[in-house]
Scaffold this active site. Structure first.
Site, mmCIF file in Angstrom:
data_model
loop_
_atom_site.group_PDB
_atom_site.id
_atom_site.type_symbol
_atom_site.label_atom_id
_atom_site.label_comp_id
_atom_site.label_asym_id
_atom_site.label_seq_id
_atom_site.Cartn_x
_atom_site.Cartn_y
_atom_site.Cartn_z
ATOM 1 C CD GLU A 87 -2.979 -0.707 2.428
ATOM 2 O OE1 GLU A 87 -3.085 0.430 2.935
ATOM 3 O OE2 GLU A 87 -3.537 -1.707 2.879
ATOM 4 C CG ASP A 141 -4.354 7.329 8.534
ATOM 5 O OD1 ASP A 141 -4.187 6.110 8.661
ATOM 6 O OD2 ASP A 141 -4.514 7.889 7.423
#
Lengths: 271, 401
Positions: free
Chosen positions: A45, A56
């Site tokens: 990724e 996040d």
């Protein structure tokens, strides 16, 4: 297309590492891609840095901020993927980006450009199924997979979301943002088994996975695990060495050992 | 002429308004947003809920708020007659309480005992902490570290009301970052926690829901003016940060083509300096905080910081309904600079004895300009969204006092 096949290759580690592109710098990111390719992971990724990464936790937020401070942009991430392909990287590359940078680039031209650059899939954490229909259909036509995310809170949505999934299904392990967790709820196993049952493609589980014990546990309920924050933190910790030409190899080796350590228990069990 | 306007501003599928809005959030939140939409629609259509809300608005917040003919200001300006919708006279000093009462009662109805909120200047934080105390709920308020420093008094007020204030150090430590952090926290506890969003921003159904909890401003104004003047206003002016007081005011007049609507964004130090918060005027369409709308961003889609003397307008996004109204052309969006807002504070204080919030002062500044072009038979209504006590320190500094 490449992704679904890769899940069947037995010599690959059932691991999908996440790295923030441009942290600590672009040339290191390219070295890390090469390293992960050598380690035969299932996919890589490539995180596009964003100013407001609301899915996040602190580790990836900081990495994103550091990369942005060097002026890393989405077109540069595509160039890097292209370079990785040029030097012979064969592991599937998955572009991880929040939706706004994609929207400003233009979703359709991004799909075409990403495909040219050798990107195999997209993960867009703030583009839920309903909003992603158009992009998913377009990407699918171009042979790039828009990887759907499902969460323990998705409940009856799971079936609909995975029904036309491409590549693999990304299962969010627990509530909360990305980042290291010490424990996971027991119910997550049931959730993962359900997704696996309904999904026409392999499943991967991510969010909070940092240790070989987690890896071992989750591989009983999913086809691969995603390791993000734990790796990004390792890169942060070795950042100074990574950017010092004399100590770069030492640091890369530490990271390689970390990747292998994640699979340790799994190997012992299998052999 | 009907007292209440029909609502032609219908939500399109997927929570869109002229294409803007939607839900751009992590999958973890989707089920909660769908449940919230369902619960909100049922509550909104339930006469019992409406009556309960009306009871609190009347007996707790002190509604209806007055519509004041600003005689001194009207004389000084020498154009249209200027009316002020006095949201500053609400409990806690601003229009924010209309929405926090609505969402607080909805949270209670949904069986949630924990409220979270983001706040910039602290007004929405105070209004949320107030409702949490009133309804006996737990309350966490996320506030940018820089705003915590700038608005210490409001931080103390929130704590006094029993809320926990969580300083946010990520990003630039302002409202945008506090909102990110509130969303991140919500993702971790979405099942037992109600996120009480403070403006007409965020993923569907928040923009529509907050607008409907604020539309009491416009509905009252319409009724009051029809009673007093037997006519509708020629112009209605409101400030726009996220844009909740403006949406609440405008909604009642959207179907009256003779009523000119003006939304005023913060031009900060001036548009040309780049230090402003004029998302609609200078921004471009994109996604921020779960919604497709106008925002301040660079060519790569990175969100840019906003600047305004008014902490409540210091936000790089704007509600998607405003983006839709800009597109349809129904509302004219313009800007006022920090200095113009400060002059408006002085004018209104000295001609009316009313100290407006710095946010509202942006509307006053534009309202004066609009009124100047009018004549004694025309009527301008300015939404005075809040009182200025909280801003005295910023005003003093801004005026060099």
């Amino acid at each position: 297309m490449r992704m679904k096949e890769v899940f069947q290759q037995k010599d690959r580690k059932p691991l999908i590492p996440f790295i923030t592109v441009g942290d600590p710098d672009m040339s290191t990111t390219l070295d890390l891609i090469r390293l992960l390719d050598d380690e035969k992971v299932t996919g890589i990724e490539l995180g596009v840095p964003y100013s407001d990464p609301l899915a996040d936790g602190p580790v990836i937020q900081s990495a994103s901020a550091r990369a942005l401070a060097h002026g890393v942009t989405l077109p540069q991430v595509l160039e890097l993927a292209d370079k990785a392909r040029e030097i012979g990287v064969t592991t599937p590359l998955i572009l991880f980006s929040y939706y706004n940078p994609i929207l400003q680039y233009g979703p359709k031209s991004l799909v075409s450009q990403a495909r040219k650059a050798g990107i195999d899939g997209f993960i867009i954490p703030d583009l839920p199924w309903e909003e992603g229909r158009e992009m998913s259909a377009y990407a699918s036509k171009q042979g790039v997979d828009l990887i759907p995310l499902v969460a323990p809170t998705s409940r009856e949505r799971v079936r609909q979301i995975v029904s036309d999934a491409q590549g693999f299904v990304y299962c969010v392990s627990s509530r909360g943002t990305t980042g290291v967790r010490h424990a996971f709820e027991q119910e997550v196993d049931v959730f993962l088994d359900t997704v696996r049952k309904w999904s026409p493609v392999p499943t991967a589980v991510g969010f909070g996975i940092s240790h070989s014990d987690h890896v071992q546990r989750f591989l009983q309920h999913a086809d691969a695990v995603v390791v993000g924050s734990a790796l990004v933190r390792k890169i942060e910790e070795t950042g100074e060495k990574l950017t010092n030409p004399d100590r770069r190899n030492e640091a890369l080796d530490e990271i390689r050992q970390f990747i292998r350590s994640l699979m340790n228990t799994v190997r012992t069990v299998n052999s | 002429m009907t007292v209440n306007s029909v609502d032609s501003f219908q939500t399109e599928p997927l929570g869109r308004f002229a294409g803007f809005g939607g839900r751009f959030v992590p999958e973890t939140l989707m089920a909660a947003l769908i449940d919230l939409e369902d619960a909100y629609r049922k509550a909104w259509d339930d006469p019992g809920f409406q009556e309960e809300l009306k009871g609190f608005l009347t007996n707790y917040s002190g509604r209806p708020t007055p519509l004041t003919l600003a005689q001194g200001l009207t004389r000084k300006v020498g154009g249209s007659r200027i009316y002020l919708k006095r949201e500053d006279l609400n409990h806690t000093g601003a229009h924010k309480i209309n929405n926090t009462l609505g969402q607080g009662l909805l949270a209670r109805r949904m069986g949630k005992k924990k409220l979270i909120a983001e706040t910039g200047a602290g007004q929405h934080g105070v209004a949320t902490a107030t409702v949490a105390a009133l309804l006996d709920m737990e309350c966490k308020v996320f506030m940018g570290e820089e705003d915590v420093q700038r608005q210490r008094l409001n931080v103390f007020r929130m704590k006094l009301l029993g809320a926990e204030v969580i300083p946010v150090t990520s990003g630039n430590g302002t409202l945008k970052d506090a909102t990110n952090e509130a969303i991140r926290h919500w993702v971790s506890c979405v099942e037992d926690t109600f996120y009480l969003v403070g403006s007409v921003v965020g993923p569907h159904p928040y923009p529509e829901m907050v607008r409907n909890f604020q539309r009491v401003i416009g509905d009252e104004t319409r009724t009051q003016l029809l009673e007093r003047e037997g006519r509708l206003p020629d112009d209605v002016v409101a400030c726009v940060g996220g844009g909740s007081n403006a949406m609440g005011m405008f909604t009642a007049f959207l179907d009256d083509p003779t009523v000119h609507l003006h939304g005023v964004e913060a031009a900060g130090a001036g548009i040309a300096t780049g230090k402003h918060a004029a998302s609609l005027t200078e921004g471009t369409p994109g996604v921020i905080h779960g919604s497709f709308t106008y925002l301040l961003q660079d060519e790569h889609g990175q969100v840019l910081p906003a600047h305004s003397i008014s902490a409540g307008l210091d936000y790089p996004g704007v509600g998607p309904e405003h983006a839709g109204l800009k597109k349809t052309g129904r509302v004219r969006y313009t800007t006022a600079k920090d200095q113009e807002a400060l002059e408006a504070v002085r004018h209104l204080s000295q001609t009316e004895g009313i100290l407006p919030a710095l946010e509202s002062a942006h509307a006053v500044a534009e309202g004066i300009k609009v009124a100047k072009k009018g004549h004694p038979d025309s009527v301008v209504v300015i939404c005075l969204s809040g009182r200025g006590d909280k801003d005295v320190e910023s005003i003093r500094k801004g005026m060099g006092g």
